[in-house]
Write a protein that holds these residues in place. Structure first.
Motif, mmCIF file in Angstrom:
data_model
loop_
_atom_site.group_PDB
_atom_site.id
_atom_site.type_symbol
_atom_site.label_atom_id
_atom_site.label_comp_id
_atom_site.label_asym_id
_atom_site.label_seq_id
_atom_site.Cartn_x
_atom_site.Cartn_y
_atom_site.Cartn_z
ATOM 1 N N PHE A 93 -7.755 2.322 6.355
ATOM 2 C CA PHE A 93 -6.413 1.832 6.668
ATOM 3 C C PHE A 93 -6.441 0.598 7.566
ATOM 4 O O PHE A 93 -5.388 0.046 7.888
ATOM 5 C CB PHE A 93 -5.587 2.938 7.349
ATOM 6 N N THR A 94 -7.614 0.179 7.997
ATOM 7 C CA THR A 94 -7.696 -0.993 8.866
ATOM 8 C C THR A 94 -7.581 -2.273 8.048
ATOM 9 O O THR A 94 -7.975 -2.315 6.876
ATOM 10 C CB THR A 94 -9.020 -1.006 9.640
ATOM 11 N N HIS A 95 -7.046 -3.306 8.682
ATOM 12 C CA HIS A 95 -6.903 -4.582 7.984
ATOM 13 C C HIS A 95 -8.262 -5.220 7.722
ATOM 14 O O HIS A 95 -8.434 -5.952 6.741
ATOM 15 C CB HIS A 95 -6.043 -5.532 8.822
ATOM 16 N N GLU A 96 -9.222 -4.954 8.585
ATOM 17 C CA GLU A 96 -10.537 -5.571 8.443
ATOM 18 C C GLU A 96 -11.273 -5.062 7.207
ATOM 19 O O GLU A 96 -12.092 -5.775 6.617
ATOM 20 C CB GLU A 96 -11.385 -5.300 9.697
ATOM 21 N N HIS A 97 -11.013 -3.822 6.815
ATOM 22 C CA HIS A 97 -11.687 -3.270 5.641
ATOM 23 C C HIS A 97 -11.039 -3.820 4.375
ATOM 24 O O HIS A 97 -9.831 -4.030 4.310
ATOM 25 C CB HIS A 97 -11.608 -1.743 5.657
ATOM 26 N N ALA A 98 -11.838 -4.025 3.334
ATOM 27 C CA ALA A 98 -11.345 -4.651 2.101
ATOM 28 C C ALA A 98 -10.580 -3.701 1.198
ATOM 29 O O ALA A 98 -9.979 -4.146 0.213
ATOM 30 C CB ALA A 98 -12.522 -5.248 1.324
ATOM 31 N N LEU A 99 -10.540 -2.405 1.533
ATOM 32 C CA LEU A 99 -9.903 -1.441 0.632
ATOM 33 C C LEU A 99 -8.439 -1.781 0.378
ATOM 34 O O LEU A 99 -7.954 -1.670 -0.753
ATOM 35 C CB LEU A 99 -10.017 -0.030 1.207
ATOM 36 N N HIS A 100 -7.735 -2.211 1.402
ATOM 37 C CA HIS A 100 -6.298 -2.469 1.235
ATOM 38 C C HIS A 100 -6.010 -3.627 0.286
ATOM 39 O O HIS A 100 -4.901 -3.725 -0.254
ATOM 40 C CB HIS A 100 -5.646 -2.747 2.596
ATOM 41 N N LEU A 101 -6.975 -4.507 0.066
ATOM 42 C CA LEU A 101 -6.762 -5.598 -0.878
ATOM 43 C C LEU A 101 -6.533 -5.056 -2.286
ATOM 44 O O LEU A 101 -5.813 -5.663 -3.086
ATOM 45 C CB LEU A 101 -7.964 -6.545 -0.873
ATOM 46 N N GLY A 102 -7.128 -3.904 -2.568
ATOM 47 C CA GLY A 102 -6.902 -3.267 -3.859
ATOM 48 C C GLY A 102 -5.711 -2.332 -3.854
ATOM 49 O O GLY A 102 -4.878 -2.367 -4.754
ATOM 50 N N THR A 103 -5.609 -1.483 -2.821
ATOM 51 C CA THR A 103 -4.553 -0.472 -2.833
ATOM 52 C C THR A 103 -3.165 -1.081 -2.710
ATOM 53 O O THR A 103 -2.217 -0.613 -3.351
ATOM 54 C CB THR A 103 -4.767 0.556 -1.701
ATOM 55 N N ARG A 104 -3.009 -2.135 -1.925
ATOM 56 C CA ARG A 104 -1.687 -2.768 -1.825
ATOM 57 C C ARG A 104 -1.272 -3.369 -3.164
ATOM 58 O O ARG A 104 -0.087 -3.396 -3.502
ATOM 59 C CB ARG A 104 -1.677 -3.838 -0.725
ATOM 60 N N ARG A 105 -2.220 -3.844 -3.926
ATOM 61 C CA ARG A 105 -1.893 -4.381 -5.245
ATOM 62 C C ARG A 105 -1.572 -3.265 -6.227
ATOM 63 O O ARG A 105 -0.675 -3.409 -7.069
ATOM 64 C CB ARG A 105 -3.046 -5.268 -5.744
ATOM 65 N N LEU A 106 -2.272 -2.164 -6.128
ATOM 66 C CA LEU A 106 -1.936 -1.033 -6.977
ATOM 67 C C LEU A 106 -0.515 -0.560 -6.711
ATOM 68 O O LEU A 106 0.245 -0.290 -7.653
ATOM 69 C CB LEU A 106 -2.920 0.122 -6.739
ATOM 70 N N TRP A 107 -0.141 -0.451 -5.449
ATOM 71 C CA TRP A 107 1.211 -0.015 -5.115
ATOM 72 C C TRP A 107 2.262 -1.002 -5.619
ATOM 73 O O TRP A 107 3.376 -0.606 -5.947
ATOM 74 C CB TRP A 107 1.343 0.155 -3.598
ATOM 75 N N SER A 108 1.913 -2.280 -5.649
ATOM 76 C CA SER A 108 2.854 -3.297 -6.126
ATOM 77 C C SER A 108 2.893 -3.356 -7.646
ATOM 78 O O SER A 108 3.964 -3.309 -8.260
ATOM 79 C CB SER A 108 2.461 -4.675 -5.574
ATOM 80 N N TRP A 109 1.733 -3.460 -8.275
ATOM 81 C CA TRP A 109 1.655 -3.674 -9.716
ATOM 82 C C TRP A 109 2.184 -2.491 -10.517
ATOM 83 O O TRP A 109 2.673 -2.662 -11.645
ATOM 84 C CB TRP A 109 0.210 -3.953 -10.127
ATOM 85 N N ARG A 110 2.097 -1.267 -9.974
ATOM 86 C CA ARG A 110 2.541 -0.116 -10.751
ATOM 87 C C ARG A 110 4.042 -0.161 -11.033
ATOM 88 O O ARG A 110 4.515 0.456 -12.001
ATOM 89 C CB ARG A 110 2.194 1.185 -10.018
ATOM 90 N N SER A 111 4.793 -0.904 -10.185
ATOM 91 C CA SER A 111 6.243 -0.986 -10.373
ATOM 92 C C SER A 111 6.687 -2.282 -11.033
ATOM 93 O O SER A 111 7.858 -2.414 -11.393
ATOM 94 C CB SER A 111 6.949 -0.844 -9.014
ATOM 95 N N GLU A 112 5.786 -3.241 -11.181
ATOM 96 C CA GLU A 112 6.176 -4.527 -11.753
ATOM 97 C C GLU A 112 6.221 -4.453 -13.276
ATOM 98 O O GLU A 112 5.395 -3.798 -13.908
ATOM 99 C CB GLU A 112 5.199 -5.620 -11.302
ATOM 100 N N PHE A 113 7.215 -5.147 -13.849
ATOM 101 C CA PHE A 113 7.428 -5.165 -15.304
ATOM 102 C C PHE A 113 7.609 -3.751 -15.857
ATOM 103 O O PHE A 113 7.080 -3.405 -16.901
ATOM 104 C CB PHE A 113 6.277 -5.887 -16.015
ATOM 105 N N GLY A 114 8.403 -2.982 -15.139
ATOM 106 C CA GLY A 114 8.714 -1.632 -15.578
ATOM 107 C C GLY A 114 7.936 -0.586 -14.817
ATOM 108 O O GLY A 114 6.704 -0.625 -14.772
#
Length: 352
Positions: free
Chosen positions: A293-314
């Motif tokens: 959950f830290t900003h320094e770790h790269a995991l959020h670069l993927g998970t934040r996009r998953l949370w966004s992309w799952r709702s885009e274009f339907g």
């Protein structure tokens, strides 16, 4: 062709799309060097016909490229440019150099050669010179709108920090306007956007699975790697299952799409990917624990996009509803033939 595309793009992304570069883009920095490298390689034009300035690549050829965009969290509109130039080619128009985007949602209307209305949630809108959209009028019309022609612009971003802007047009003169060919649905950009996001989600899940597996094998707790605990192994197995299902769904959607997009495979792919996005992000953060959950770790670069992309274009709910309604309206006799043919007889025209 696909092997060449995939290997070339992966080498390029591995060198230039670093976590620091993605973080900088999240703060508004346009990675000009990276886009210049993509433009030099010609990937933005790949989906357009050769006779119209493209490479004539099929969607099946490009599925791996779009997946890699998701895996590396590419902070550029390459998938959007591919779709925009593909649709221009379908309409017999030459491919456009440079970055492009499109508006799948809005209320654009064409009258007397001028466009008025609103284009909503335009990916990377502030960073591109023009966008492709379908305008209503005497007949559905493909329009290429210059961003500088907008009378107002509202800058917005998704959860991942990617630009999703809104543009208002008042009697703007489009760069081109051509009737949408027969057989091309008016929601083609919504359908195409869903196909792109399904592949990007699949790619992001692949990267997240690799990151999570590596962490579980390296993180030691109670004297042994946490990946040796059955509970962690179960969670990683769940992530693996959803990742594989998303990859296969995206592959099927791209493989079945050509001059027209295959509605049933695309719908199924987006449903599968949107469901997997939430589950996958949950598992990855659960295995990583607090550090994930830290900003320094790269995991959020993927998970934040998953949370966004799952709702885009339907959203998951939207495409599940479209799938259910179309199959039910076809009746019991058409159910199996629809599955075998990979087509829904009742096209969806509403916007998400």
């Amino acid at each position: 062709m696909r092997e060449i595309f995939d290997s070339t793009v992966e080498r390029l992304f591995a060198d230039l799309v670093t976590p620091d570069a993605v973080r900088a883009a999240d703060k508004g920095h346009w990675p000009a060097e990276l886009w210049a490298a993509l433009e030099e390689s010609g990937f933005g034009l790949a989906a357009a016909p050769e006779a119209l300035g493209g490479a004539g690549a099929s969607w099946a050829d490009l599925c791996g490229v779009v997946r890699l965009c998701g895996r590396y969290a590419l902070p550029l509109p390459l998938p959007e440019t591919l779709l925009a130039n593909w649709l221009l080619g379908v309409c017999g128009q030459p491919a456009q150099a440079g970055p492009l985007s499109f508006a799948a949602r809005g209320s654009l209307k064409l009258a007397a050669g001028k466009v008025s209305g609103v284009a909503v949630d335009v990916p990377w809108g502030r960073n591109v010179p023009a966008l492709v959209a379908i305008a209503a009028g005497e007949m559905p019309t493909l329009v290429l709108l210059p961003l500088e022609g907008a009378s107002a612009c509202t800058l917005r971003s998704n959860t991942a920090g990617e630009a999703r802007d809104e543009f208002v047009y008042e009697s703007a003169v489009p760069l081109l306007a051509v009737p949408l060919p027969a057989g091309v649905p008016t929601d083609v950009l919504l359908l195409g956007g869903a196909m792109l996001r399904s592949a990007q989600i699949a790619g992001a899940l692949q990267g997240m699975l690799e990151m999570t597996t590596t962490y579980a094998n390296e993180r030691v707790q109670f004297g042994k790697a946490i990946g040796s605990f059955q509970a962690i192994q179960h969670q990683i197995a769940v992530l693996s299952e959803h990742t594989a299902a998303s990859v296969m769904g995206a592959e099927a959607a791209f493989a079945e799409s050509a001059e027209t997009l295959a509605r049933l495979p695309v719908t199924a792919a987006k449903v599968c990917a949107s469901e997997a996005a939430g589950i996958g992000a949950s598992v990855a953060h659960g295995v990583h624990g607090a550090i994930g959950f830290t900003h320094e770790h790269a995991l959020h670069l993927g998970t934040r996009r998953l949370w966004s992309w799952r709702s885009e274009f339907g959203t998951l709910t939207y495409w599940s509803g479209e799938l259910g309604r179309a199959l039910c309206q076809g009746g019991a006799a058409a159910f199996w033939p629809s599955l075998v043919a990979g087509q829904l007889e009742t096209p969806a025209g509403a916007h998400a």
